[in-house]
Design a protein around this motif. Structure first.
Motif, PDB file in Angstrom:
ATOM      1  N   TRP A 102     -41.158  33.793 -70.572  1.00  0.00           N
ATOM      2  CA  TRP A 102     -42.278  34.518 -71.189  1.00  0.00           C
ATOM      3  C   TRP A 102     -42.872  33.767 -72.370  1.00  0.00           C
ATOM      4  CZ3 TRP A 102     -45.007  37.776 -68.669  1.00  0.00           C
ATOM      5  CH2 TRP A 102     -44.416  38.582 -67.688  1.00  0.00           C
ATOM      6  N   ARG A 103     -42.031  33.052 -73.118  1.00  0.00           N
ATOM      7  CA  ARG A 103     -42.589  32.229 -74.193  1.00  0.00           C
ATOM      8  C   ARG A 103     -43.494  31.138 -73.615  1.00  0.00           C
ATOM      9  NH1 ARG A 103     -39.743  31.492 -79.402  1.00  0.00           N
ATOM     10  NH2 ARG A 103     -38.486  33.345 -79.734  1.00  0.00           N
TER      11      ARG A 103
ATOM     12  N   GLU B 238     -35.511  35.003 -69.333  1.00  0.00           N
ATOM     13  CA  GLU B 238     -36.775  35.723 -69.510  1.00  0.00           C
ATOM     14  C   GLU B 238     -37.475  35.278 -70.783  1.00  0.00           C
ATOM     15  OE1 GLU B 238     -36.256  39.959 -69.162  1.00  0.00           O
ATOM     16  OE2 GLU B 238     -36.173  39.804 -66.978  1.00  0.00           O
ATOM     17  N   ASP B 239     -36.687  35.056 -71.828  1.00  0.00           N
ATOM     18  CA  ASP B 239     -37.274  34.598 -73.079  1.00  0.00           C
ATOM     19  C   ASP B 239     -37.988  33.263 -72.883  1.00  0.00           C
ATOM     20  OD1 ASP B 239     -37.594  34.888 -76.009  1.00  0.00           O
ATOM     21  OD2 ASP B 239     -36.334  33.097 -76.097  1.00  0.00           O
TER      22      ASP B 239
ATOM     23  N   ASN C 134     -52.244  30.865 -74.733  1.00  0.00           N
ATOM     24  CA  ASN C 134     -52.813  30.932 -76.078  1.00  0.00           C
ATOM     25  C   ASN C 134     -53.018  29.611 -76.795  1.00  0.00           C
ATOM     26  OD1 ASN C 134     -53.089  33.915 -76.869  1.00  0.00           O
ATOM     27  ND2 ASN C 134     -51.079  33.838 -75.895  1.00  0.00           N
ATOM     28  N   ALA C 135     -52.372  28.541 -76.336  1.00  0.00           N
ATOM     29  CA  ALA C 135     -52.488  27.268 -77.065  1.00  0.00           C
ATOM     30  C   ALA C 135     -53.933  26.775 -77.062  1.00  0.00           C
ATOM     31  CB  ALA C 135     -51.578  26.223 -76.445  1.00  0.00           C
ATOM     32  N   HIS C 136     -54.318  26.095 -78.123  1.00  0.00           N
ATOM     33  CA  HIS C 136     -55.641  25.481 -78.211  1.00  0.00           C
ATOM     34  C   HIS C 136     -55.567  23.963 -78.214  1.00  0.00           C
ATOM     35  CE1 HIS C 136     -58.625  28.847 -79.072  1.00  0.00           C
ATOM     36  NE2 HIS C 136     -57.501  29.427 -78.711  1.00  0.00           N
ATOM     37  N   ILE C 137     -54.370  23.427 -78.361  1.00  0.00           N
ATOM     38  CA  ILE C 137     -54.139  21.983 -78.269  1.00  0.00           C
ATOM     39  C   ILE C 137     -52.831  21.842 -77.510  1.00  0.00           C
ATOM     40  CG2 ILE C 137     -53.713  19.847 -79.552  1.00  0.00           C
ATOM     41  CD1 ILE C 137     -55.044  21.094 -81.986  1.00  0.00           C
ATOM     42  N   ILE C 138     -52.828  21.081 -76.424  1.00  0.00           N
ATOM     43  CA  ILE C 138     -51.565  20.956 -75.682  1.00  0.00           C
ATOM     44  C   ILE C 138     -51.492  19.598 -74.998  1.00  0.00           C
ATOM     45  CG2 ILE C 138     -52.354  22.026 -73.511  1.00  0.00           C
ATOM     46  CD1 ILE C 138     -49.614  23.549 -73.526  1.00  0.00           C
TER      47      ILE C 138
ATOM     48  N   TYR D  92     -45.188  31.265 -70.852  1.00  0.00           N
ATOM     49  CA  TYR D  92     -46.392  31.981 -70.437  1.00  0.00           C
ATOM     50  C   TYR D  92     -47.291  32.251 -71.649  1.00  0.00           C
ATOM     51  CZ  TYR D  92     -48.936  36.141 -68.635  1.00  0.00           C
ATOM     52  OH  TYR D  92     -49.879  37.067 -68.267  1.00  0.00           O
ATOM     53  N   GLY D  93     -46.693  32.766 -72.720  1.00  0.00           N
ATOM     54  CA  GLY D  93     -47.462  33.087 -73.922  1.00  0.00           C
ATOM     55  C   GLY D  93     -48.108  31.857 -74.535  1.00  0.00           C
ATOM     56  N   THR D  94     -47.392  30.749 -74.528  1.00  0.00           N
ATOM     57  CA  THR D  94     -47.953  29.526 -75.106  1.00  0.00           C
ATOM     58  C   THR D  94     -49.083  28.993 -74.236  1.00  0.00           C
ATOM     59  OG1 THR D  94     -45.832  29.028 -76.127  1.00  0.00           O
ATOM     60  CG2 THR D  94     -47.390  27.209 -75.925  1.00  0.00           C
TER      61      THR D  94
ATOM     62  N   GLU E 118     -45.970  18.683 -72.622  1.00  0.00           N
ATOM     63  CA  GLU E 118     -45.649  20.081 -72.878  1.00  0.00           C
ATOM     64  C   GLU E 118     -46.169  20.958 -71.744  1.00  0.00           C
ATOM     65  OE1 GLU E 118     -47.241  21.855 -76.462  1.00  0.00           O
ATOM     66  OE2 GLU E 118     -45.946  23.614 -76.264  1.00  0.00           O
TER      67      GLU E 118
ATOM     68  N   VAL F 272     -57.299  19.289 -76.270  1.00  0.00           N
ATOM     69  CA  VAL F 272     -58.084  20.509 -76.511  1.00  0.00           C
ATOM     70  C   VAL F 272     -58.660  21.034 -75.191  1.00  0.00           C
ATOM     71  CG1 VAL F 272     -60.176  21.409 -77.615  1.00  0.00           C
ATOM     72  CG2 VAL F 272     -58.618  19.931 -78.909  1.00  0.00           C
TER      73      VAL F 272
END
Lengths: 349, 349
Positions: free
Chosen positions: B269-270, B265-266, B277-281, B272-274, B285, B337
């Motif tokens: 969910w991490r 789950e960690d 929310n990421a602005h550069i990927i 998902y969160g990234t 990744e 971006v």
């Protein structure tokens, strides 16, 4: 005020307000005071120490500034409860480890805390939110004056206040400012800054006080010398140095925003996303991510998380707080799970 | 159907439905076919190739299964547009690089794509969502039969269909299954599985086809031998092997959920969160995180993100798609971006 209620309360110095509170977490002053005719705590026998405790308790009761506070005999507390008080920055680790004939007084806002029979008979601490040594000193001075009317302090005209350790003799005062300097760290200017202030006889510590390393871009800066100057002079010196550091951090933030906005937003938002979603998180990672989130809030990039909540999470996510929430002993792994849960609940997944 | 509209449309094989679609992304069959009396494309002169193009275009028009499709002459396309078609799994990179006298036919659902004058005169591809070689073969067989009524295929009774490369001679068929095997990777069983199927004459490729490495836990498994067996036999072999892999992935997922639920789950969910929310990927990744998110959706841990959206994001976040969205050339940094922005918008920050 009850000890049991503290878990649900937030100390006033965490509220994230006051001057320069985008960079300065808190301003703290502590005074070392000893009672005449009693040996310093390390050399004192039990009856002497008990008498100091009784005199202190009686003096606090007569002090209007300390109204509605609680006087905690630490002998009665288990380790989790004592570490809980350390985590809240109310007393030292030393005070928690050896607790016979020791006490802690706390006022309801937790902006005043007095350790009795730590290294000195009294260690009085006042903490305020933001960069506000004036208010902090005003409160401290008034408490100190009032206590000196009831208690007879050990004082020599030529030396000032006598203390167990000679480095504290004189004013017995230490001023400490907790700074958040992420931009100076990111732009690699921090070492230059810390070296410069070391030359000015200031010391730097981490988020959790004496003996801790700086982490998550938090730096606690204090005066080293307490002898040979008036309190106002020492505080004036601290203010001058801190003002310069604040200016440098501000400039570094401006240049990051101007030149690396996307990188900055990426780091901030990723931290936010991880905090909101992690299910297992270590204490170190938490501090690093909260630091980025706080920077995001301070720069107006993240607007839906209050600065006071971020400040509070630094405290709530520490081991004894987590165990108080769960109301049982937790292993390191269990704490990492509970920590992630508390953060998700507060930040609002 | 217009080429310009494709950016806003989703291919039907990405919809994330069909049998075993928690583990199998897609089922694909391709046939190699050549026209009698014409040299293979690599040896053909321009007039021959033009004639093949004309014959193919005319044959497609007469085929009801290919109604409303588009016939694209690749000479007219720039590199971004051609790579866009490669990214959508509609044609090979080779077909994009050397494009004279080459064409691509696509039907509106993008489940049928026919390369004209690639290595063979015709490379017919049918792709369906999930583990469904039967439907895929039914569509393919009907297209193949219809085309063979209009075109004269190069065919020898003793060898089967003739192809430019002898490894394709015989049925000219290759079946490929795209699998998502995160649990076999996490439990370190994947190498054993891949070694076993290599011994059975199957090949493994990555998410983006021939010459690409497996990434983000995606594995495309295909038959190597197309000679000496009937089509149904080859497909039967593939089905047998894939069924076993699916069972092993299912078991590995069950054991992860039973024994390492919090870790799982960690990670999910991490991710998902990234993504949110990421602005550069980076592209790498993105694939890794989408893989975890897809696992989360498949296990019912993440419920607010549709599997079809996750599948789609693998395609939309590739370089030429990003440049088509932005309608201009983008540097690698600009793509990182833009990629983050597209993901945030779709997943809903």
């Amino acid at each position: 005020m009850k000890f049991e209620d503290m878990l649900d309360r937030t100390a006033s110095w965490l509220k994230g307000s006051g001057p320069n509170s985008d960079i300065v977490i808190s301003s703290r002053i502590r005074l070392a005071r000893n009672l005449e005719k009693f040996p310093f705590p390390h050399w004192a026998k039990k009856p002497d120490s008990e008498q100091v405790l009784a005199l202190a308790a009686a003096a606090f009761e007569k002090t209007p500034e300390l109204k509605d506070g609680i006087f905690l005999r630490l002998d009665d507390f288990d380790n989790v409860d004592k570490q809980f008080l350390v985590e809240r920055h109310l007393m030292s680790n030393e005070h928690a480890i050896r607790s016979s004939q020791k006490a802690l007084f706390i006022n309801p806002d937790e902006n005043v805390a007095i350790m009795v029979n730590e290294e000195d008979h009294l260690r009085i601490q006042v903490m305020e939110s933001g960069f506000d040594l004036d208010t902090t000193w005003r409160i401290m001075d008034s408490i100190d004056n009032r206590l000196s009317e009831v208690l007879t302090y050990a004082f020599k005209k030529e030396w000032g206040y006598l203390t167990a350790c000679p480095t504290n003799t004189g004013t017995g005062m230490r001023g400490s400012i907790m700074l958040h300097l992420p931009a100076l760290v990111m732009t690699r200017q921090i070492n230059r800054v810390l070296e410069a202030i070391a030359k000015l006889s200031f010391t730097t510590r981490g988020l959790y006080g004496e003996g801790t390393q700086a982490s998550g871009n938090f730096f606690q800066i204090s005066n080293q010398v307490s002898l040979g100057s008036k309190e106002e002079e020492i505080l004036g010196n601290i203010k001058g140095v801190i003002k310069q550091i604040i200016e440098q951090e501000e400039k570094a933030r401006e240049s990051l925003v101007a030149e690396h906005r996307e990188m900055l937003e990426d780091r901030i938002w990723r931290s936010y996303g991880t905090l909101k979603n992690a299910h297992i998180i270590s204490s170190n990672e938490t501090v690093e991510l909260l630091s980025m989130l706080r920077l995001g809030a301070d720069l107006g990039i993240v607007v839906d998380v209050e600065r006071s909540l971020i400040n509070e999470l630094f405290i709530l996510t520490q081991p004894s707080h987590l165990q108080k929430f769960e109301n049982k002993k937790l292993s390191a792994n269990e704490r990492d799970v509970k920590r992630a849960q508390i953060i998700r609940e507060r930040i609002g997944g």
